[in-house]
Design a protein around this motif. Sequence first.
Motif, PDB file in Angstrom:
ATOM      1  N   PHE A   1       0.823  -1.194   0.000  1.00  8.53           N
ATOM      2  CA  PHE A   1       0.000   0.000   0.000  1.00  8.53           C
ATOM      3  C   PHE A   1       0.867   1.259   0.000  1.00  8.53           C
ATOM      4  CE2 PHE A   1      -2.746  -2.944   2.742  1.00  8.53           C
ATOM      5  CZ  PHE A   1      -3.394  -3.476   1.630  1.00  8.53           C
ATOM      6  N   PRO A   2       0.276   2.406  -0.359  1.00  4.65           N
ATOM      7  CA  PRO A   2       1.042   3.659  -0.339  1.00  4.65           C
ATOM      8  C   PRO A   2       1.708   3.907   1.009  1.00  4.65           C
ATOM      9  CG  PRO A   2      -1.058   4.002  -1.432  1.00  4.65           C
ATOM     10  CD  PRO A   2      -1.093   2.610  -0.864  1.00  4.65           C
ATOM     11  N   GLY A   3       3.003   4.231   0.947  1.00  2.84           N
ATOM     12  CA  GLY A   3       3.770   4.478   2.156  1.00  2.84           C
ATOM     13  C   GLY A   3       4.495   3.276   2.707  1.00  2.84           C
ATOM     14  N   ASP A   4       4.224   2.070   2.159  1.00  2.10           N
ATOM     15  CA  ASP A   4       4.955   0.880   2.625  1.00  2.10           C
ATOM     16  C   ASP A   4       6.416   0.981   2.186  1.00  2.10           C
ATOM     17  OD1 ASP A   4       2.820  -0.317   3.881  1.00  2.10           O
ATOM     18  OD2 ASP A   4       2.342  -1.672   2.226  1.00  2.10           O
ATOM     19  N   PRO A   5       7.356   0.734   3.099  1.00  5.32           N
ATOM     20  CA  PRO A   5       8.773   0.795   2.737  1.00  5.32           C
ATOM     21  C   PRO A   5       9.262  -0.527   2.163  1.00  5.32           C
ATOM     22  CG  PRO A   5       8.562   0.371   5.076  1.00  5.32           C
ATOM     23  CD  PRO A   5       7.158   0.496   4.544  1.00  5.32           C
ATOM     24  N   VAL A   6      10.239  -0.458   1.271  1.00  7.39           N
ATOM     25  CA  VAL A   6      10.841  -1.661   0.693  1.00  7.39           C
ATOM     26  C   VAL A   6      12.330  -1.428   0.496  1.00  7.39           C
ATOM     27  CG1 VAL A   6       8.738  -2.376  -0.516  1.00  7.39           C
ATOM     28  CG2 VAL A   6      10.386  -0.912  -1.688  1.00  7.39           C
ATOM     29  N   ALA A   7      13.065  -2.525   0.452  1.00  2.26           N
ATOM     30  CA  ALA A   7      14.452  -2.507  -0.016  1.00  2.26           C
ATOM     31  C   ALA A   7      14.444  -3.044  -1.440  1.00  2.26           C
ATOM     32  CB  ALA A   7      15.337  -3.356   0.878  1.00  2.26           C
ATOM     33  N   VAL A   8      15.017  -2.302  -2.357  1.00  3.41           N
ATOM     34  CA  VAL A   8      15.100  -2.719  -3.759  1.00  3.41           C
ATOM     35  C   VAL A   8      16.401  -3.488  -3.941  1.00  3.41           C
ATOM     36  CG1 VAL A   8      15.216  -1.933  -6.146  1.00  3.41           C
ATOM     37  CG2 VAL A   8      13.778  -0.707  -4.493  1.00  3.41           C
ATOM     38  N   VAL A   9      16.303  -4.787  -4.301  1.00  3.66           N
ATOM     39  CA  VAL A   9      17.499  -5.614  -4.297  1.00  3.66           C
ATOM     40  C   VAL A   9      17.865  -6.210  -5.666  1.00  3.66           C
ATOM     41  CG1 VAL A   9      17.109  -6.183  -1.861  1.00  3.66           C
ATOM     42  CG2 VAL A   9      16.281  -7.755  -3.632  1.00  3.66           C
ATOM     43  N   HIS A  10      16.944  -6.150  -6.649  1.00  2.00           N
ATOM     44  CA  HIS A  10      17.250  -6.767  -7.948  1.00  2.00           C
ATOM     45  C   HIS A  10      16.292  -6.225  -8.994  1.00  2.00           C
ATOM     46  CE1 HIS A  10      18.713  -9.602 -10.830  1.00  2.00           C
ATOM     47  NE2 HIS A  10      17.625 -10.351 -10.829  1.00  2.00           N
ATOM     48  N   GLU A  11      16.704  -6.298 -10.277  1.00  2.00           N
ATOM     49  CA  GLU A  11      15.888  -5.803 -11.386  1.00  2.00           C
ATOM     50  C   GLU A  11      15.665  -6.908 -12.408  1.00  2.00           C
ATOM     51  OE1 GLU A  11      16.087  -1.593 -13.157  1.00  2.00           O
ATOM     52  OE2 GLU A  11      17.329  -2.791 -14.526  1.00  2.00           O
ATOM     53  N   SER A  12      14.498  -6.913 -13.012  1.00  2.00           N
ATOM     54  CA  SER A  12      14.173  -7.908 -14.036  1.00  2.00           C
ATOM     55  C   SER A  12      14.950  -7.637 -15.320  1.00  2.00           C
ATOM     56  CB  SER A  12      12.670  -7.889 -14.328  1.00  2.00           C
ATOM     57  OG  SER A  12      12.295  -6.627 -14.848  1.00  2.00           O
TER      58      SER A  12
END
Length: 468
Positions: free
Chosen positions: A180-191
């Motif tokens: 949902f809006p505002g949820d934090p994530v770590a971006v670890v890989h790209e397709s």
Amino acid sequence: MNRTKTMRLLTPLVLAVALAASPALAARDWAVPDTGIIGVEQAQLDPAFWVGQQSQPDRVILDTAAIAAQNERLHRLDRSIHDLKALPSTLTREQVSGWVSALSKAPTKPLFDEHGQPVARDALAAVVANANLDAIADGATTRYGLVVHRADLRAFPTTLRVFSSNDDHDIDRFQESGLFPGDPVAVVHESHDGQWWFVVSPRYAAWIEKRFVAVGDAERVLGFGERAPYRVVTGAKAFTLFTPEEPRVSELQLDMGTRVPVLADWPTGKPVNGQHAYTSAVIELPVRNNDGSLAFAPALLPRREPSEDHYLALTPRHLIEQGFKFLGERYGWGHSYNGRDCSGFVSEIYRSMGVELPRNTSDQAVSPALNRIALSDKDSPARRLQIARELQVGDLVYIPGHVMMVIGQIDGEPYVIHDTTGLSFTGADGKTVRAKTNGVTVSPLTPLLFNGKQTYVDRMTNIQRIRP
């Protein structure tokens, strides 16, 4: 998440024990009323009915300090929870590959598309290849982002919907969850195609379309959900006001339990996106710039939309009322159909009170952070029925692949509210009835059938209690 199966009535042994142990259960008339659901009258579809059953509906089960302590235990003890603040500044190939490989496993069984046609092997091979496992680098910098729009989490970087059989159009096997809006994530890989990111959120690691994530520095990303003052969405959904001036925050959906910061110092009389703010709360939301970077924009959350300036107190009244705000909502495996599944349903109820839960039933059911009662095949039918009769409002009842929340008891019979594809029970003619509820449903617990030999009570695996 849940896939219920057709079941039959209590076995003779279980029924005999039930009748001997509980006159109240023995006296129950399990005729099917005009609702079409066994044991459920129209009056019982009103939350006020169940609140009225409570002797102390406004009793605080856990106060704010106790909830904070439980959430801390969850982050410390539950291995399904990811502590984004504890991630290293650089990630090893082994760590990233472990996350991606654990989820994006090449399908080994036939899959079907939305038209009931087999998905070609080369199409599946292309989906698997798009996960780009060979490109995972060693020592990649950990990046952080905020979700800017409700978005699906997928097993593979694709919007292709696939199903286990040619007559199933609901359970998309590539659908995992939602953010949902505002949820934090770590971006670890790209397709491989550059359109998807593999992200690690506090409760799940999966693929998300890049257009739904704005990347920023760790401090702003991880601090967003801790800012105060704030508003918490207390309805099933709330929406910001329409604005042509800032489309990125126009009519944005915020689901139950979503917390957003309030711009309390916004100057009186100053328009927000071309509109006076006196009928709304001025909130701040993350937005994505054209280059994918994180920015923030003010938005108006109107007073008519269900929200509070604090988390709801954890009380029987609020547990019942929050659950009923979803009543009838279409079942959505992995948060598909703009809905939710069984574990998402109970998670969002509790999240509106500040209580964090693991994402899936398999993790919720065994979480060491909660007050758990574990059951096994060594537990007798009599003990199982005794536990069922002692269930209280808010207790979470787990059977394989499914979770239900208790809303009260009538003459010793526990009733539950749950998000389910359907219910099975014995009809007046003695035959098994399958009611395809396919949504948030109220039902008694003990008459529900799991398979040809067992009931839900027979198959209870755990009870989780969010209370002292």
